[in-house]
Scaffold this motif. Structure first.
Motif, mmCIF file in Angstrom:
data_model
loop_
_atom_site.group_PDB
_atom_site.id
_atom_site.type_symbol
_atom_site.label_atom_id
_atom_site.label_comp_id
_atom_site.label_asym_id
_atom_site.label_seq_id
_atom_site.Cartn_x
_atom_site.Cartn_y
_atom_site.Cartn_z
ATOM 1 N N THR A 115 -3.432 11.460 1.111
ATOM 2 C CA THR A 115 -2.638 11.389 2.319
ATOM 3 C C THR A 115 -1.191 11.645 1.921
ATOM 4 O O THR A 115 -0.814 11.497 0.759
ATOM 5 C CB THR A 115 -2.744 10.001 2.959
ATOM 6 O OG1 THR A 115 -2.427 9.006 1.976
ATOM 7 C CG2 THR A 115 -4.134 9.752 3.478
ATOM 8 N N MET A 116 -0.366 12.007 2.885
ATOM 9 C CA MET A 116 1.027 12.295 2.548
ATOM 10 C C MET A 116 1.905 11.115 2.932
ATOM 11 O O MET A 116 1.908 10.093 2.262
ATOM 12 C CB MET A 116 1.463 13.605 3.188
ATOM 13 C CG MET A 116 0.641 14.790 2.649
ATOM 14 S SD MET A 116 1.111 16.388 3.305
ATOM 15 C CE MET A 116 2.697 16.639 2.542
ATOM 16 N N TYR A 117 2.619 11.192 4.019
ATOM 17 C CA TYR A 117 3.612 10.168 4.314
ATOM 18 C C TYR A 117 3.135 9.122 5.309
ATOM 19 O O TYR A 117 3.785 8.097 5.470
ATOM 20 C CB TYR A 117 4.897 10.818 4.833
ATOM 21 C CG TYR A 117 5.513 11.736 3.822
ATOM 22 C CD1 TYR A 117 6.216 11.228 2.737
ATOM 23 C CD2 TYR A 117 5.358 13.110 3.907
ATOM 24 C CE1 TYR A 117 6.775 12.058 1.777
ATOM 25 C CE2 TYR A 117 5.912 13.953 2.962
ATOM 26 C CZ TYR A 117 6.622 13.417 1.903
ATOM 27 O OH TYR A 117 7.162 14.255 0.961
ATOM 28 N N PRO A 132 0.841 -1.208 0.000
ATOM 29 C CA PRO A 132 0.000 0.000 0.000
ATOM 30 C C PRO A 132 0.872 1.253 0.000
ATOM 31 O O PRO A 132 1.819 1.354 0.774
ATOM 32 C CB PRO A 132 -0.796 -0.123 1.303
ATOM 33 C CG PRO A 132 -0.713 -1.563 1.675
ATOM 34 C CD PRO A 132 0.609 -2.042 1.195
ATOM 35 N N ARG A 133 0.539 2.229 -0.877
ATOM 36 C CA ARG A 133 1.373 3.423 -0.997
ATOM 37 C C ARG A 133 0.668 4.713 -0.630
ATOM 38 O O ARG A 133 1.272 5.613 -0.054
ATOM 39 C CB ARG A 133 1.925 3.550 -2.432
ATOM 40 C CG ARG A 133 2.899 2.461 -2.812
ATOM 41 C CD ARG A 133 4.101 2.410 -1.877
ATOM 42 N NE ARG A 133 4.816 3.655 -1.799
ATOM 43 C CZ ARG A 133 5.875 3.961 -2.548
ATOM 44 N NH1 ARG A 133 6.307 3.101 -3.467
ATOM 45 N NH2 ARG A 133 6.499 5.105 -2.404
ATOM 46 N N VAL A 134 -0.605 4.863 -0.994
ATOM 47 C CA VAL A 134 -1.257 6.148 -0.765
ATOM 48 C C VAL A 134 -2.772 5.953 -0.724
ATOM 49 O O VAL A 134 -3.304 5.040 -1.369
ATOM 50 C CB VAL A 134 -0.880 7.167 -1.867
ATOM 51 C CG1 VAL A 134 -1.508 6.813 -3.198
ATOM 52 C CG2 VAL A 134 -1.255 8.594 -1.468
ATOM 53 N N LEU A 135 -3.432 6.794 0.064
ATOM 54 C CA LEU A 135 -4.894 6.817 0.114
ATOM 55 C C LEU A 135 -5.386 8.029 -0.671
ATOM 56 O O LEU A 135 -5.039 9.169 -0.360
ATOM 57 C CB LEU A 135 -5.373 6.901 1.565
ATOM 58 C CG LEU A 135 -6.880 7.095 1.783
ATOM 59 C CD1 LEU A 135 -7.662 5.908 1.241
ATOM 60 C CD2 LEU A 135 -7.187 7.294 3.263
ATOM 61 N N VAL A 136 -6.193 7.772 -1.689
ATOM 62 C CA VAL A 136 -6.747 8.810 -2.554
ATOM 63 C C VAL A 136 -8.241 8.933 -2.261
ATOM 64 O O VAL A 136 -8.957 7.931 -2.220
ATOM 65 C CB VAL A 136 -6.529 8.456 -4.036
ATOM 66 C CG1 VAL A 136 -7.201 9.489 -4.948
ATOM 67 C CG2 VAL A 136 -5.039 8.341 -4.344
ATOM 68 N N SER A 137 -8.718 10.149 -2.056
ATOM 69 C CA SER A 137 -10.127 10.387 -1.737
ATOM 70 C C SER A 137 -10.704 11.431 -2.686
ATOM 71 O O SER A 137 -10.001 12.375 -3.071
ATOM 72 C CB SER A 137 -10.286 10.885 -0.296
ATOM 73 O OG SER A 137 -9.653 10.019 0.626
ATOM 74 N N TYR A 138 -11.973 11.264 -3.047
ATOM 75 C CA TYR A 138 -12.636 12.278 -3.866
ATOM 76 C C TYR A 138 -14.143 12.076 -3.823
ATOM 77 O O TYR A 138 -14.641 11.015 -3.438
ATOM 78 C CB TYR A 138 -12.136 12.255 -5.314
ATOM 79 C CG TYR A 138 -12.225 10.909 -6.009
ATOM 80 C CD1 TYR A 138 -13.326 10.566 -6.777
ATOM 81 C CD2 TYR A 138 -11.192 9.984 -5.900
ATOM 82 C CE1 TYR A 138 -13.406 9.352 -7.418
ATOM 83 C CE2 TYR A 138 -11.250 8.767 -6.530
ATOM 84 C CZ TYR A 138 -12.365 8.453 -7.288
ATOM 85 O OH TYR A 138 -12.435 7.230 -7.918
ATOM 86 N N MET A 139 -14.867 13.119 -4.230
ATOM 87 C CA MET A 139 -16.314 13.072 -4.347
ATOM 88 C C MET A 139 -16.675 12.772 -5.796
ATOM 89 O O MET A 139 -16.099 13.375 -6.711
ATOM 90 C CB MET A 139 -16.955 14.385 -3.914
ATOM 91 C CG MET A 139 -16.730 14.749 -2.461
ATOM 92 S SD MET A 139 -17.382 13.522 -1.303
ATOM 93 C CE MET A 139 -19.136 13.532 -1.735
ATOM 94 N N ARG A 140 -17.611 11.860 -5.982
ATOM 95 C CA ARG A 140 -18.026 11.473 -7.345
ATOM 96 C C ARG A 140 -19.497 11.765 -7.542
ATOM 97 O O ARG A 140 -20.349 11.445 -6.698
ATOM 98 C CB ARG A 140 -17.730 10.001 -7.588
ATOM 99 C CG ARG A 140 -18.390 9.420 -8.847
ATOM 100 C CD ARG A 140 -17.705 8.152 -9.312
ATOM 101 N NE ARG A 140 -16.394 8.450 -9.896
ATOM 102 C CZ ARG A 140 -15.587 7.515 -10.406
ATOM 103 N NH1 ARG A 140 -15.931 6.251 -10.362
ATOM 104 N NH2 ARG A 140 -14.424 7.864 -10.934
ATOM 105 N N GLU A 141 -19.817 12.370 -8.684
ATOM 106 C CA GLU A 141 -21.198 12.610 -9.108
ATOM 107 C C GLU A 141 -21.413 11.815 -10.395
ATOM 108 O O GLU A 141 -20.901 12.183 -11.445
ATOM 109 C CB GLU A 141 -21.430 14.105 -9.346
ATOM 110 C CG GLU A 141 -22.848 14.453 -9.751
ATOM 111 C CD GLU A 141 -23.051 15.948 -9.930
ATOM 112 O OE1 GLU A 141 -24.129 16.342 -10.414
ATOM 113 O OE2 GLU A 141 -22.130 16.730 -9.588
ATOM 114 N N PRO A 142 -22.151 10.701 -10.341
ATOM 115 C CA PRO A 142 -22.256 9.794 -11.489
ATOM 116 C C PRO A 142 -23.609 9.862 -12.204
ATOM 117 O O PRO A 142 -24.658 10.038 -11.580
ATOM 118 C CB PRO A 142 -22.073 8.427 -10.832
ATOM 119 C CG PRO A 142 -22.706 8.598 -9.482
ATOM 120 C CD PRO A 142 -22.608 10.067 -9.097
#
Length: 243
Positions: free
Chosen positions: A182-184, A153-163
């Motif tokens: 997330t950073m480090y 695991p390297r990074v956690l990516v988050s976003y809001m999606r409107e589909p």
């Protein structure tokens, strides 16, 4: 349920059999979003799993190795590449999916396997022995690549999606905003996520258009404007700029 047949709270997988689909991406500004959405809402329906505001939160934990294999393949523009991620929705851990996304040019394919929260926590803490005999071929594949390609695991990516969904052509159009990383730190399942915005310009969004064999003319007319252009944008690559 077999790989490629996962249905999840917050997003129902359109393509259950793991076949390749076309995928087009566009970087857009907020005024462009207003123009596009005003036209799209007249012909397409929202995804049935959205919240009251028509959106949902997606969090994805991406895997890569110590040489940043997945990141480099994207940066070098390799036409064939793959990446693994763990995905969940609206901070609800009752349904968690392991996904492998494969790319061949403009075509993409996703294969899914459900994970329990306990399995996910074991995986994230490097305890992978249970994966070797798992019933899911995808889990076993990730186990092998964690051992021999040193994926982790390297990074956690988050976003809001409107589909939005348009049935003809099995079209799915999504607007992704507030892309954060997330950073480090590596506490991926923390109760309160500490992350930062990745947008170069406040309000920037990513529009994705996915479809099977053809893109209907009605949809083509909406996305074909002089004010937007296609970009090979990767949320994972954008978020890895910060660590």
């Amino acid at each position: 349920m077999a790989d490629g047949e996962v249905e999840k709270e917050g997003e129902r997988r359109v393509n259950h059999n793991g076949c390749f689909r076309h995928e087009l991406k566009y970087r857009i500004r907020y005024p462009q979003y207003i123009e596009l959405i005003s036209r799209l809402r007249k012909i397409a329906r929202p995804d049935g799993h959205v919240n009251e505001d028509g959106k949902y939160l997606i969090r994805s934990i991406y895997f890569d190795n110590y040489e940043d294999k997945a990141l480099r393949e994207k940066m070098y523009g390799l036409s064939r590449r793959e990446k693994f991620r763990i995905r969940y929705y609206n901070d609800d851990f009752s349904f968690i999916a392991l996904e492998k996304k494969s790319k061949e040019g403009d075509l993409c394919r996703k294969i899914d396997a459900a994970l329990s929260k306990e399995e996910c926590l074991l995986l994230l803490h490097g305890q992978t022995g249970w994966m070797r005999g798992h019933t899911s071929p995808l889990v076993r594949e990730l186990y092998a690549k964690m051992r021999y390609q040193m994926l982790c695991p390297r990074v956690l990516v988050s976003y809001m999606r409107e589909p939005y969904i348009y049935p003809a052509g099995n079209v799915r159009i999504t607007f992704d905003s507030h892309i954060r990383t997330t950073m480090y730190h590596r506490d991926f399942f923390e109760e309160r996520v500490r992350d930062i915005d990745t947008a170069e310009v406040p309000g920037d969004m990513v529009m994705e258009v996915k479809y099977d064999a053809f893109l209907p003319e009605l949809i083509r007319d909406i996305v074909r404007t002089n004010t937007i252009r296609r970009e090979a944008f990767s949320k994972y690559a954008a978020c890895r700029r910060f660590g």
